[in-house]
Design a protein around this motif. Structure first.
Motif, short mmCIF file in Angstrom:
data_model
loop_
_atom_site.label_atom_id
_atom_site.label_comp_id
_atom_site.label_asym_id
_atom_site.label_seq_id
_atom_site.Cartn_x
_atom_site.Cartn_y
_atom_site.Cartn_z
N GLN A 1 4.98 -2.39 -0.68
CA GLN A 1 4.43 -1.16 -1.24
C GLN A 1 4.64 -1.12 -2.76
OE1 GLN A 1 3.13 1.60 0.90
NE2 GLN A 1 2.98 -0.23 2.16
N GLU A 2 4.12 -2.12 -3.46
CA GLU A 2 4.43 -2.21 -4.89
C GLU A 2 3.21 -2.03 -5.79
OE1 GLU A 2 7.42 -2.27 -6.09
OE2 GLU A 2 8.27 -2.32 -4.07
N ASP A 3 2.04 -1.72 -5.23
CA ASP A 3 0.87 -1.49 -6.08
C ASP A 3 0.88 -0.02 -6.51
OD1 ASP A 3 -1.84 -1.04 -7.08
OD2 ASP A 3 -2.25 -3.03 -6.28
N ARG A 4 1.03 0.23 -7.79
CA ARG A 4 1.23 1.59 -8.30
C ARG A 4 0.04 2.14 -9.07
NH1 ARG A 4 5.91 3.62 -5.90
NH2 ARG A 4 7.18 1.81 -5.36
N ARG A 5 -1.12 1.55 -8.91
CA ARG A 5 -2.26 1.99 -9.70
C ARG A 5 -2.71 3.42 -9.42
NH1 ARG A 5 -6.42 -2.61 -8.45
NH2 ARG A 5 -4.90 -3.23 -6.88
N GLY B 1 -17.12 9.60 -13.10
CA GLY B 1 -16.66 10.93 -13.45
C GLY B 1 -16.49 11.89 -12.30
N VAL B 2 -16.21 11.39 -11.09
CA VAL B 2 -15.99 12.27 -9.94
C VAL B 2 -14.49 12.48 -9.76
CG1 VAL B 2 -16.25 12.51 -7.44
CG2 VAL B 2 -18.11 11.54 -8.79
N ALA B 3 -14.08 13.74 -9.66
CA ALA B 3 -12.66 14.06 -9.48
C ALA B 3 -12.18 13.54 -8.13
CB ALA B 3 -12.45 15.57 -9.57
N ARG B 4 -10.93 13.08 -8.08
CA ARG B 4 -10.39 12.56 -6.84
C ARG B 4 -8.87 12.65 -6.84
NH1 ARG B 4 -9.89 9.91 -11.33
NH2 ARG B 4 -9.21 7.74 -11.27
N ALA B 5 -8.32 12.59 -5.64
CA ALA B 5 -6.87 12.49 -5.43
C ALA B 5 -6.65 11.48 -4.33
CB ALA B 5 -6.28 13.84 -5.06
N ALA B 6 -5.44 10.94 -4.28
CA ALA B 6 -5.11 9.94 -3.26
C ALA B 6 -3.97 10.46 -2.39
CB ALA B 6 -4.69 8.62 -3.92
N ILE B 7 -4.12 10.28 -1.09
CA ILE B 7 -3.08 10.66 -0.13
C ILE B 7 -2.60 9.38 0.54
CG2 ILE B 7 -2.57 11.99 1.94
CD1 ILE B 7 -4.65 14.02 0.94
N ASP B 8 -1.36 9.03 0.29
CA ASP B 8 -0.84 7.73 0.71
C ASP B 8 -0.51 7.73 2.20
OD1 ASP B 8 0.05 5.11 0.39
OD2 ASP B 8 2.12 5.74 0.05
N VAL B 9 -0.95 6.68 2.87
CA VAL B 9 -0.64 6.46 4.28
C VAL B 9 0.16 5.16 4.35
CG1 VAL B 9 -1.60 6.02 6.57
CG2 VAL B 9 -2.73 7.64 5.03
N ARG C 1 -0.49 2.36 -1.93
CA ARG C 1 0.43 1.40 -2.54
C ARG C 1 0.50 0.08 -1.77
NH1 ARG C 1 5.50 5.58 -3.60
NH2 ARG C 1 4.70 6.52 -5.55
N GLY C 2 -0.12 0.00 -0.62
CA GLY C 2 -0.01 -1.17 0.23
C GLY C 2 -0.71 -2.39 -0.35
N GLU C 3 0.00 -3.51 -0.38
CA GLU C 3 -0.56 -4.75 -0.92
C GLU C 3 -1.22 -5.54 0.20
OE1 GLU C 3 1.80 -6.54 -4.34
OE2 GLU C 3 3.35 -5.37 -3.33
N LEU C 4 -2.42 -5.09 0.54
CA LEU C 4 -3.24 -5.73 1.55
C LEU C 4 -4.69 -5.35 1.26
CD1 LEU C 4 -2.75 -3.84 4.97
CD2 LEU C 4 -2.40 -2.84 2.73
N LEU D 1 0.50 -25.54 1.32
CA LEU D 1 0.64 -24.27 2.03
C LEU D 1 1.56 -23.34 1.24
CD1 LEU D 1 0.18 -22.50 4.56
CD2 LEU D 1 2.15 -23.65 5.61
N ILE D 2 1.06 -22.16 0.89
CA ILE D 2 1.83 -21.15 0.17
C ILE D 2 1.87 -19.91 1.06
CG2 ILE D 2 2.00 -19.72 -1.90
CD1 ILE D 2 0.29 -21.82 -3.35
N ASP D 3 3.08 -19.52 1.47
CA ASP D 3 3.22 -18.36 2.36
C ASP D 3 4.15 -17.34 1.73
OD1 ASP D 3 3.08 -16.74 4.73
OD2 ASP D 3 5.06 -17.51 5.25
N ARG D 4 3.59 -16.40 1.02
CA ARG D 4 4.37 -15.30 0.45
C ARG D 4 3.41 -14.21 -0.05
NH1 ARG D 4 4.78 -15.60 -5.27
NH2 ARG D 4 4.07 -17.61 -6.15
N THR D 5 3.93 -13.01 -0.19
CA THR D 5 3.16 -11.91 -0.75
C THR D 5 3.19 -12.00 -2.27
OG1 THR D 5 3.67 -10.49 1.14
CG2 THR D 5 2.95 -9.41 -0.88
N MET D 6 2.03 -11.85 -2.87
CA MET D 6 1.92 -11.89 -4.32
C MET D 6 1.34 -10.58 -4.84
SD MET D 6 0.15 -15.62 -4.92
CE MET D 6 0.95 -17.17 -4.48
N ALA D 7 1.67 -10.25 -6.07
CA ALA D 7 1.00 -9.15 -6.74
C ALA D 7 -0.46 -9.54 -6.96
CB ALA D 7 1.68 -8.84 -8.07
#
Length: 491
Positions: free
Chosen positions: A164-168, A148-156, A128-131, A346-352
């Protein structure tokens, strides 16, 4: 480990030097044995543990035996090492049981195959980390899905400052591994931390792959213990491959990641970011967590000002940052450089993610005068947008930013200075030529037709070699060769 274990916090007060010392001794003996982490020990540490006890070599005890005794109050009560019978008793106890064998033998035990493991891969990473490194694990998942390869994700969880706003990957999140392959999409050092805090029991019988980014020419020798955790390493560029391959005792393969544009990037306009409508916009972006000395924003500003010394031309430079430490000298230096030239935005902020790529699409050219890149995802994304890319012609991005696909900048190799980058001692990286970068910026600005042809060639190259389908085929073929997925995957 101490932070997540209340029993250790009760036993060792890390605010006190004595507590820190006793905890270190516990970790090298009882802790290593308990967590099955002997692979973390360097050859020098293992040699020291085998050596005769430094305090009384004539007793026949090894340092390992003595340190185990010192870390265990029950052993200290049972065996008085100031007496010959206490020494003999400890030696007899040691030889009679399995205690200490893991640390004596060293190495990670693969154990028996996990009987319940499924075909496919479990992806450890910043789901979920936006980096940038969070995008690595998300693109791994996207690429495996493409074939077509099966997978799972384990969040760190990364640094607390990372949003932590990326929910894909939310639908794929799992608590524990369940597939035959495990891919660590994070640095080698972070892989060690995750294994140390979670323990390695859940990894037994699975094939472990380090999908490890790195930005300097050599992986530091003091971190080579991380090699013992994985069965092979997938690198994101030929440059990164060479950093690991010389000393790694496991296979090292070049497996470039996928690059893809989000579907919601097209609706952004310059007005959304307060950008001038009629100027030719150069663009550079970086994350302060990626180390400003490596990203080198000041060179972009200097090159822009050298290329366009007169304020009469309709040009501007957009510098996008996030997670800046407002107290740091690097931030103050960057802020002053931008304030001194009104053409610099200069733009300093986190974006989606869609907004980040939307901003990139609102500009005319991407510039990166970095000193080192393991891969260069931002450069590849700009190329996929059809934007001309001006970039230091060295390190990972040299795989796809060439004279045919972009605008490489000349450089010379210089020493990495103390404090500029972790593990940089004794290493070298590029110092891009501000003069040549300025020439390339003028070229992109003045030669519209030639720039358009090169940018289109770059777009086609990235689309062909770094698409999810292309990356997925690389992953699938390797997993098939290892027998970790069935032969019908992706067919």
């Amino acid at each position: 480990l101490w932070r997540v274990r209340p029993d250790l916090q009760a036993s060792f007060d890390l605010r006190q030097a004595d507590g820190r010392c006793r905890f270190a001794r516990w970790y090298l003996t009882a802790g290593v044995r308990e967590q099955d982490l002997a692979w973390l020990l360097s050859p020098e540490q293992r040699d020291w543990l085998h050596a005769p006890w430094q305090d009384a070599p004539e007793t026949g005890l090894s340092n390992l035996m003595a340190e185990t005794w010192s870390a265990d109050p029950d052993l200290r009560e049972r065996f008085d090492l100031s007496r010959p019978d206490g020494v003999a008793g400890l030696v007899a106890w040691w030889r009679a049981g399995p205690e200490g064998r893991t640390a004596v033998d060293g190495g990670r035990s693969a154990g028996t195959p996990a009987d319940d493991a499924e075909d496919g891969g479990d992806l450890f990473g910043y789901a979920r980390g936006e980096l940038g490194i969070g995008e690595d694990v998300r693109m791994l998942s996207r690429s495996l899905a493409e074939v077509g390869v099966a997978r799972a994700a384990i969040d760190v969880r990364p640094d607390p400052s990372v949003r932590q706003e990326d929910r894909r990957l939310d639908d794929l999140l799992a608590e524990r591994p369940r597939h035959r392959a495990v891919v660590f999409a994070m640095t080698g050092v972070e892989t060690v931390r995750v294994a140390a805090t979670r323990g390695v029991e859940e990894l037994r019988g699975r094939y472990l792959i380090g999908h490890w980014p790195w930005e300097l020419p050599v992986w530091p020798r003091r971190w080579e213990g991380a090699y013992d955790l994985v069965d092979e390493i997938w690198t994101i560029s030929r440059y990164t491959h060479d950093a690991y391959a010389e000393h790694a005792p496991v296979p090292v393969l070049v497996m470039p990641p996928a690059v893809e544009l989000p579907p919601d990037h097209r609706h952004w306009r310059r007005a959304d970011f307060g950008l001038p409508e009629n100027a030719f916009l150069f663009h550079f972006s970086f994350d302060f967590l990626s180390y400003p000395h490596r990203k080198n924003p000041w060179a972009c500003i200097a090159a822009f000002q050298r290329a366009f010394p007169s304020h009469g031309e309709p040009v501007a430079l957009v510098v996008k940052t996030m997670r800046a430490d407002r107290r740091s000298p690097a931030w103050r230096r960057l802020l002053k450089a931008c304030e001194d030239d009104p053409r610099i935005v200069l733009i300093d902020r986190t974006m989606a993610r869609g907004e980040i790529i939307g901003l990139m699409g609102c500009t005319d050219a991407f510039v990166s005068l970095h000193r080192a890149e393991g891969f260069g995802r931002g450069l590849a994304e700009a190329m996929l947008l059809g934007r001309p890319v001006i970039a230091t012609g060295w390190s990972g991005n040299a795989d796809f930013v060439t004279g045919e696909t972009g605008f490489p900048v000349d450089y010379r190799l210089t020493a990495v200075r103390a404090g500029q980058y972790p593990g940089g001692e004794g290493q070298r990286w590029a110092e891009p030529s501000v003069e040549h970068a300025a020439v390339q910026m003028r070229r992109v600005y003045e030669d519209a037709d030639g720039t358009r042809r090169i940018a289109e060639a770059g777009r086609r190259h990235v689309e062909r070699t770094l698409s999810p389908a292309a990356a997925g085929a690389r992953y699938r073929d390797r997993l098939l060769a290892l027998g970790l997925i069935g032969g019908d995957a992706g067919r």
